[in-house]
Design an enzyme around this catalytic site. Structure first.
Site, PDB file in Angstrom:
ATOM      1  N   ASP A  34       0.850  -1.194   0.000  1.00 29.08           N
ATOM      2  CA  ASP A  34       0.000   0.000   0.000  1.00 29.08           C
ATOM      3  C   ASP A  34       0.888   1.246   0.000  1.00 29.08           C
ATOM      4  OD1 ASP A  34      -3.215   0.529   0.972  1.00 29.08           O
ATOM      5  OD2 ASP A  34      -1.810   2.211   1.129  1.00 29.08           O
ATOM      6  N   ASN A  90     -12.938  -3.102   2.393  1.00 25.34           N
ATOM      7  CA  ASN A  90     -13.890  -1.993   2.410  1.00 25.34           C
ATOM      8  C   ASN A  90     -14.793  -2.108   1.183  1.00 25.34           C
ATOM      9  OD1 ASN A  90     -12.664  -0.827   4.724  1.00 25.34           O
ATOM     10  ND2 ASN A  90     -11.065   0.041   3.426  1.00 25.34           N
ATOM     11  N   GLN A  97     -14.584   2.579   0.901  1.00 24.31           N
ATOM     12  CA  GLN A  97     -13.785   2.109  -0.236  1.00 24.31           C
ATOM     13  C   GLN A  97     -13.421   3.288  -1.133  1.00 24.31           C
ATOM     14  OE1 GLN A  97     -15.707  -0.851  -2.698  1.00 24.31           O
ATOM     15  NE2 GLN A  97     -13.858  -1.233  -3.894  1.00 24.31           N
ATOM     16  N   HIS A 103     -10.203  -5.444  -3.403  1.00 22.96           N
ATOM     17  CA  HIS A 103      -8.886  -5.727  -2.834  1.00 22.96           C
ATOM     18  C   HIS A 103      -9.033  -6.061  -1.361  1.00 22.96           C
ATOM     19  CE1 HIS A 103      -9.695  -1.398  -2.589  1.00 22.96           C
ATOM     20  NE2 HIS A 103      -9.036  -1.397  -1.428  1.00 22.96           N
ATOM     21  N   ILE A 104      -8.112  -6.885  -0.891  1.00 25.03           N
ATOM     22  CA  ILE A 104      -8.049  -7.233   0.531  1.00 25.03           C
ATOM     23  C   ILE A 104      -6.793  -6.598   1.110  1.00 25.03           C
ATOM     24  CG2 ILE A 104      -7.976  -9.083   2.249  1.00 25.03           C
ATOM     25  CD1 ILE A 104      -9.148 -10.960   0.136  1.00 25.03           C
ATOM     26  N   HIS A 105      -6.981  -5.815   2.173  1.00 19.27           N
ATOM     27  CA  HIS A 105      -5.843  -5.266   2.905  1.00 19.27           C
ATOM     28  C   HIS A 105      -5.307  -6.353   3.837  1.00 19.27           C
ATOM     29  CE1 HIS A 105      -6.787  -0.869   2.159  1.00 19.27           C
ATOM     30  NE2 HIS A 105      -7.978  -1.390   1.932  1.00 19.27           N
TER      31      HIS A 105
HETATM   32  P1  5GP Z   1      -9.731   1.317   0.063  1.00 16.17           P
HETATM   33  O1  5GP Z   1     -10.054   2.526   0.874  1.00 16.17           O
HETATM   34  O2  5GP Z   1     -10.280   1.423  -1.347  1.00 16.17           O
HETATM   35  O3  5GP Z   1     -10.111   0.042   0.748  1.00 16.17           O
HETATM   36  O4  5GP Z   1      -8.180   1.244  -0.014  1.00 16.17           O
HETATM   37  C1  5GP Z   1      -7.431   1.721  -1.088  1.00 16.17           C
HETATM   38  C2  5GP Z   1      -5.976   1.663  -0.680  1.00 16.17           C
HETATM   39  O5  5GP Z   1      -5.207   1.823  -1.848  1.00 16.17           O
HETATM   40  C3  5GP Z   1      -5.562   2.756   0.301  1.00 16.17           C
HETATM   41  O6  5GP Z   1      -5.037   2.154   1.485  1.00 16.17           O
HETATM   42  C4  5GP Z   1      -4.511   3.555  -0.479  1.00 16.17           C
HETATM   43  O7  5GP Z   1      -3.436   3.968   0.337  1.00 16.17           O
HETATM   44  C5  5GP Z   1      -4.065   2.579  -1.548  1.00 16.17           C
HETATM   45  N1  5GP Z   1      -3.660   3.204  -2.794  1.00 16.17           N
HETATM   46  C6  5GP Z   1      -4.322   4.179  -3.466  1.00 16.17           C
HETATM   47  N2  5GP Z   1      -3.670   4.499  -4.608  1.00 16.17           N
HETATM   48  C7  5GP Z   1      -2.567   3.696  -4.646  1.00 16.17           C
HETATM   49  C8  5GP Z   1      -1.495   3.560  -5.590  1.00 16.17           C
HETATM   50  O8  5GP Z   1      -1.414   4.231  -6.627  1.00 16.17           O
HETATM   51  N3  5GP Z   1      -0.547   2.628  -5.289  1.00 16.17           N
HETATM   52  C9  5GP Z   1      -0.593   1.858  -4.166  1.00 16.17           C
HETATM   53  N4  5GP Z   1       0.393   0.970  -3.970  1.00 16.17           N
HETATM   54  N5  5GP Z   1      -1.608   1.964  -3.258  1.00 16.17           N
HETATM   55  C10 5GP Z   1      -2.569   2.863  -3.503  1.00 16.17           C
END
Ligand code: 5GP
Ligand code: ZN
Length: 115
Positions: A34, A90, A97, A103-105
């Site tokens: 991330d 999320n 989200q 995606h899975i964190h």
């Molecule tokens: P969400 O809130 O959709 O569950 O999480 C999206 C995640 O993607 C966030 O933790 C954010 O830091 C990460 N993220 C967003 N843009 C990028 C990117 O361009 N590269 C990487 N490696 N992570 C990203």
């Protein structure tokens, strides 16, 4: 379309159009760090196929879902998360989200607060 940036940042990472720190990839998923880590280890497990969220998963994705789930502890072990890890998905605006590609964190490596 070669080189074209899509509307989806994770599709662009999967296609190699924008860089990411990859830690695993196979025929079904790509796993990368991330960009704004919330723990010492913070990986994103991302299917190659563009599924916007859990809400759009269908029966035809069952093998993919199983693969992602079973990959999580393997990744955690490889990252040295011997005492455990946290997984987060999320879904939608109400779930916080930000990127509309499933995606899975995978988080760990620091004491994580209780939920
Ligand atoms: P969400 O809130 O959709 O569950 O999480 C999206 C995640 O993607 C966030 O933790 C954010 O830091 C990460 N993220 C967003 N843009 C990028 C990117 O361009 N590269 C990487 N490696 N992570 C990203
Ligand atoms: Zn996508």
């Amino acid at each position: 379309m070669t080189g074209a940036v899509t509307q989806c940042v994770f599709c662009d990472i999967i296609a190699g159009r924008i860089p990411a720190q990859l830690v695993h990839d196979d025929e079904q998923v790509v796993v990368f760090k991330d960009i704004h880590p919330k723990a010492r280890v913070h990986l994103l497990v991302v299917p190659r196929v563009h599924v916007p969220s859990l809400d759009e998963l269908e029966e035809r994705h069952d093998a993919l879902v199983a693969h992602m789930m079973r990959l999580l502890p393997v990744l955690a072990r490889k990252q040295g998360l011997a005492t455990g890890f946290r997984t987060v998905i999320n879904t939608g605006a109400g779930g916080g989200q930000e990127i509309a590609h499933l995606h899975i964190h995978l988080l760990g490596g620091a004491p994580l607060p209780g939920f």
